[in-house]
Every structure is written in C-alpha cells, then in structure tokens.
Design a protein around this motif. Structure first.
Motif, PDB file in Angstrom:
ATOM      1  N   LEU A  45     -10.820  -7.185  -9.225  1.00  0.00           N
ATOM      2  CA  LEU A  45     -11.241  -7.873  -8.009  1.00  0.00           C
ATOM      3  C   LEU A  45     -10.705  -7.114  -6.806  1.00  0.00           C
ATOM      4  CD1 LEU A  45     -10.404 -11.482  -9.190  1.00  0.00           C
ATOM      5  CD2 LEU A  45     -12.613 -10.334  -9.267  1.00  0.00           C
ATOM      6  N   VAL A  46     -11.612  -6.770  -5.882  1.00  0.00           N
ATOM      7  CA  VAL A  46     -11.230  -5.928  -4.749  1.00  0.00           C
ATOM      8  C   VAL A  46     -11.670  -6.563  -3.438  1.00  0.00           C
ATOM      9  CG1 VAL A  46     -11.425  -3.637  -3.724  1.00  0.00           C
ATOM     10  CG2 VAL A  46     -11.577  -3.897  -6.200  1.00  0.00           C
ATOM     11  N   CYS A  47     -10.745  -6.624  -2.489  1.00  0.00           N
ATOM     12  CA  CYS A  47     -11.068  -7.018  -1.120  1.00  0.00           C
ATOM     13  C   CYS A  47     -10.520  -5.924  -0.212  1.00  0.00           C
ATOM     14  CB  CYS A  47     -10.440  -8.361  -0.769  1.00  0.00           C
ATOM     15  SG  CYS A  47     -10.793  -8.842   0.926  1.00  0.00           S
ATOM     16  N   THR A  48     -11.420  -5.204   0.446  1.00  0.00           N
ATOM     17  CA  THR A  48     -10.996  -4.096   1.301  1.00  0.00           C
ATOM     18  C   THR A  48     -10.894  -4.503   2.762  1.00  0.00           C
ATOM     19  OG1 THR A  48     -13.283  -3.374   1.583  1.00  0.00           O
ATOM     20  CG2 THR A  48     -12.025  -2.382  -0.229  1.00  0.00           C
ATOM     21  N   SER A  49     -11.211  -5.758   3.066  1.00  0.00           N
ATOM     22  CA  SER A  49     -11.184  -6.218   4.458  1.00  0.00           C
ATOM     23  C   SER A  49      -9.752  -6.374   4.952  1.00  0.00           C
ATOM     24  CB  SER A  49     -11.913  -7.547   4.588  1.00  0.00           C
ATOM     25  OG  SER A  49     -13.266  -7.394   4.243  1.00  0.00           O
ATOM     26  N   ARG A  50      -9.555  -5.950   6.185  1.00  0.00           N
ATOM     27  CA  ARG A  50      -8.243  -6.077   6.814  1.00  0.00           C
ATOM     28  C   ARG A  50      -8.370  -6.956   8.053  1.00  0.00           C
ATOM     29  NH1 ARG A  50      -5.195  -2.181   4.324  1.00  0.00           N
ATOM     30  NH2 ARG A  50      -6.315  -0.356   3.631  1.00  0.00           N
ATOM     31  N   PHE A  51      -7.257  -7.440   8.512  1.00  0.00           N
ATOM     32  CA  PHE A  51      -7.128  -8.184   9.764  1.00  0.00           C
ATOM     33  C   PHE A  51      -7.558  -9.648   9.623  1.00  0.00           C
ATOM     34  CE2 PHE A  51      -8.197  -3.721  10.827  1.00  0.00           C
ATOM     35  CZ  PHE A  51      -6.913  -3.326  11.146  1.00  0.00           C
ATOM     36  N   TRP A  52      -7.050 -10.448  10.534  1.00  0.00           N
ATOM     37  CA  TRP A  52      -7.189 -11.903  10.489  1.00  0.00           C
ATOM     38  C   TRP A  52      -8.644 -12.373  10.522  1.00  0.00           C
ATOM     39  CZ3 TRP A  52      -4.683 -15.912   8.977  1.00  0.00           C
ATOM     40  CH2 TRP A  52      -5.057 -17.183   9.414  1.00  0.00           C
ATOM     41  N   ARG A  56     -12.010 -14.956   5.484  1.00  0.00           N
ATOM     42  CA  ARG A  56     -12.871 -15.471   4.414  1.00  0.00           C
ATOM     43  C   ARG A  56     -13.084 -14.462   3.288  1.00  0.00           C
ATOM     44  NH1 ARG A  56     -18.181 -13.734   4.611  1.00  0.00           N
ATOM     45  NH2 ARG A  56     -18.691 -12.608   6.503  1.00  0.00           N
ATOM     46  N   HIS A  57     -13.022 -13.167   3.576  1.00  0.00           N
ATOM     47  CA  HIS A  57     -13.178 -12.164   2.524  1.00  0.00           C
ATOM     48  C   HIS A  57     -12.014 -12.251   1.541  1.00  0.00           C
ATOM     49  CE1 HIS A  57     -15.590  -9.615   5.629  1.00  0.00           C
ATOM     50  NE2 HIS A  57     -16.240 -10.698   5.244  1.00  0.00           N
ATOM     51  N   VAL A  58     -10.812 -12.387   2.067  1.00  0.00           N
ATOM     52  CA  VAL A  58      -9.633 -12.530   1.210  1.00  0.00           C
ATOM     53  C   VAL A  58      -9.710 -13.853   0.453  1.00  0.00           C
ATOM     54  CG1 VAL A  58      -7.107 -12.700   1.175  1.00  0.00           C
ATOM     55  CG2 VAL A  58      -8.231 -11.086   2.729  1.00  0.00           C
ATOM     56  N   ILE A  79      -6.946  -7.027 -12.520  1.00  0.00           N
ATOM     57  CA  ILE A  79      -6.433  -6.115 -11.500  1.00  0.00           C
ATOM     58  C   ILE A  79      -6.901  -6.679 -10.162  1.00  0.00           C
ATOM     59  CG2 ILE A  79      -6.419  -3.771 -10.593  1.00  0.00           C
ATOM     60  CD1 ILE A  79      -5.232  -3.896 -13.388  1.00  0.00           C
ATOM     61  N   LEU A  80      -5.961  -7.075  -9.309  1.00  0.00           N
ATOM     62  CA  LEU A  80      -6.284  -7.663  -8.014  1.00  0.00           C
ATOM     63  C   LEU A  80      -5.860  -6.706  -6.909  1.00  0.00           C
ATOM     64  CD1 LEU A  80      -7.293 -10.070  -6.332  1.00  0.00           C
ATOM     65  CD2 LEU A  80      -5.007 -11.061  -6.538  1.00  0.00           C
ATOM     66  N   MET A  81      -6.822  -6.357  -6.052  1.00  0.00           N
ATOM     67  CA  MET A  81      -6.571  -5.432  -4.950  1.00  0.00           C
ATOM     68  C   MET A  81      -6.888  -6.148  -3.639  1.00  0.00           C
ATOM     69  SD  MET A  81      -8.443  -2.095  -6.653  1.00  0.00           S
ATOM     70  CE  MET A  81      -7.524  -0.764  -5.873  1.00  0.00           C
ATOM     71  N   LEU A  82      -5.869  -6.387  -2.802  1.00  0.00           N
ATOM     72  CA  LEU A  82      -6.042  -7.039  -1.503  1.00  0.00           C
ATOM     73  C   LEU A  82      -5.513  -6.111  -0.414  1.00  0.00           C
ATOM     74  CD1 LEU A  82      -4.840 -10.686  -2.235  1.00  0.00           C
ATOM     75  CD2 LEU A  82      -7.179  -9.840  -2.157  1.00  0.00           C
ATOM     76  N   ALA A  83      -6.386  -5.755   0.525  1.00  0.00           N
ATOM     77  CA  ALA A  83      -6.008  -4.810   1.574  1.00  0.00           C
ATOM     78  C   ALA A  83      -5.157  -5.447   2.667  1.00  0.00           C
ATOM     79  CB  ALA A  83      -7.245  -4.181   2.195  1.00  0.00           C
ATOM     80  N   ASP A  84      -5.167  -6.773   2.786  1.00  0.00           N
ATOM     81  CA  ASP A  84      -4.397  -7.434   3.831  1.00  0.00           C
ATOM     82  C   ASP A  84      -3.755  -8.694   3.268  1.00  0.00           C
ATOM     83  OD1 ASP A  84      -3.273  -7.997   6.265  1.00  0.00           O
ATOM     84  OD2 ASP A  84      -5.151  -8.275   7.333  1.00  0.00           O
TER      85      ASP A  84
END
Length: 155
Positions: A45-52, A56-58, A79-84
């Motif tokens: 699972l990948v979320c590449t979105s950053r910033f406040w 909703r993406h996170v 595998i969890l990938m969170l950019a922010d």
C-alpha cells in the motif's frame, strides 16, 4: 535514478495495470483469488501524497490497510508506504489520529499501524525494489516481500 527513467517506470506500471485490468472481469477475478486457498497473499500500500491538504489520501491508504488486515493478511505480509505523517502534523486538531470521514467514528491510524517506509523513503525506486525483490541485503525483513516464488502478484 534519472527523471526519464522514472517516467519510463511509471508508464510501464500504468501499462501493466491496464493489461491486468483488461484481462478479466474484476469481480470474478477477486472471487477466484479468495476461493483459491492461496495463503501467501501480500499487500503493498503506497501513499505518495505529502502535506496537510492531502489528508484524505493518507486516510484512504490507512483505510485500505485496515481492510486488508481485516481480510486476514498479517502485518508481516503488508508493506505500508506513507510519504507524510498526517497523524503528527501540527495542523491536526486531534494529534495521533487520522479519520476517513467527517463523523470521525473510526481512527484509521490506531495503535497497530506498522509503517514500513515513511517520509523521504517513499520513492519510485523503493517501490519498484519492493515489487521486484531487488533490495539491498541490509534491508530488514519487515521491509521486503518474502517467498516471492510462490506469491501471486496483482498491481
């Protein structure tokens, strides 16, 4: 990695997704997958979105994380990938929480979320390395897929 290579990889992944989607009816494909008795299921699972403003993406990625766990895939195979880290963002009115709807019924961040890649470790290069299994020897087992030879992959 050169910017041109990133675009080539992104295009390849999009084409791969389109081919997989067009191959069969998604409903029957999902039904066959869960009825097959296959026990080596993995989720990346990948979320590449950053910033406040991308909260909703996170929240959506964490909601999928909860769903995958509820379907029986253990943390050791997710595998969890969170950019922010939205939960710890200074703008978050309820620190250490992330909600997926306005009613705030379910904290999708919770106590049992295991983030494998966070912040600037969430890159195209690391994503491709996780999918292909081409990680450095120093990468912990918690950040890599194990048993890839017997693994069914769906992107």
């Amino acid at each position: 990695m050169a910017p041109a290579m990133k675009h080539i990889i992104a295009a390849y992944l999009l084409i791969l997704c389109a081919v997989c989607i067009s191959r069969a009816d998604p409903e029957s494909e999902a039904q066959n997958f869960f009825q097959s008795g296959h026990t080596n299921n993995w989720a990346v699972l990948v979320c590449t979105s950053r910033f406040w403003f991308n909260y909703r993406h996170v929240a959506n990625t964490l909601s999928m994380y909860r769903t995958v766990k509820r379907l029986g895939i253990p943390d050791s195979q997710i595998i969890l990938m969170l950019a922010d880290d939205i939960a710890c963002n200074a703008r978050n009115p309820r620190p250490a929480t992330v909600f997926n709807n306005a009613n705030q019924h379910i904290n999708v961040y919770g106590d049992d979320v295991e983030v494998d890649y966070r912040g600037y470790d969430v890159t195209v290069e690391n994503f491709v390395r996780v999918l292909t299994g081409r990680l450095p020897e120093s990468t912990p087992k918690s950040k890599r897929q194990i048993g890839r030879a017997s693994c069914r992959e769906r992107v």
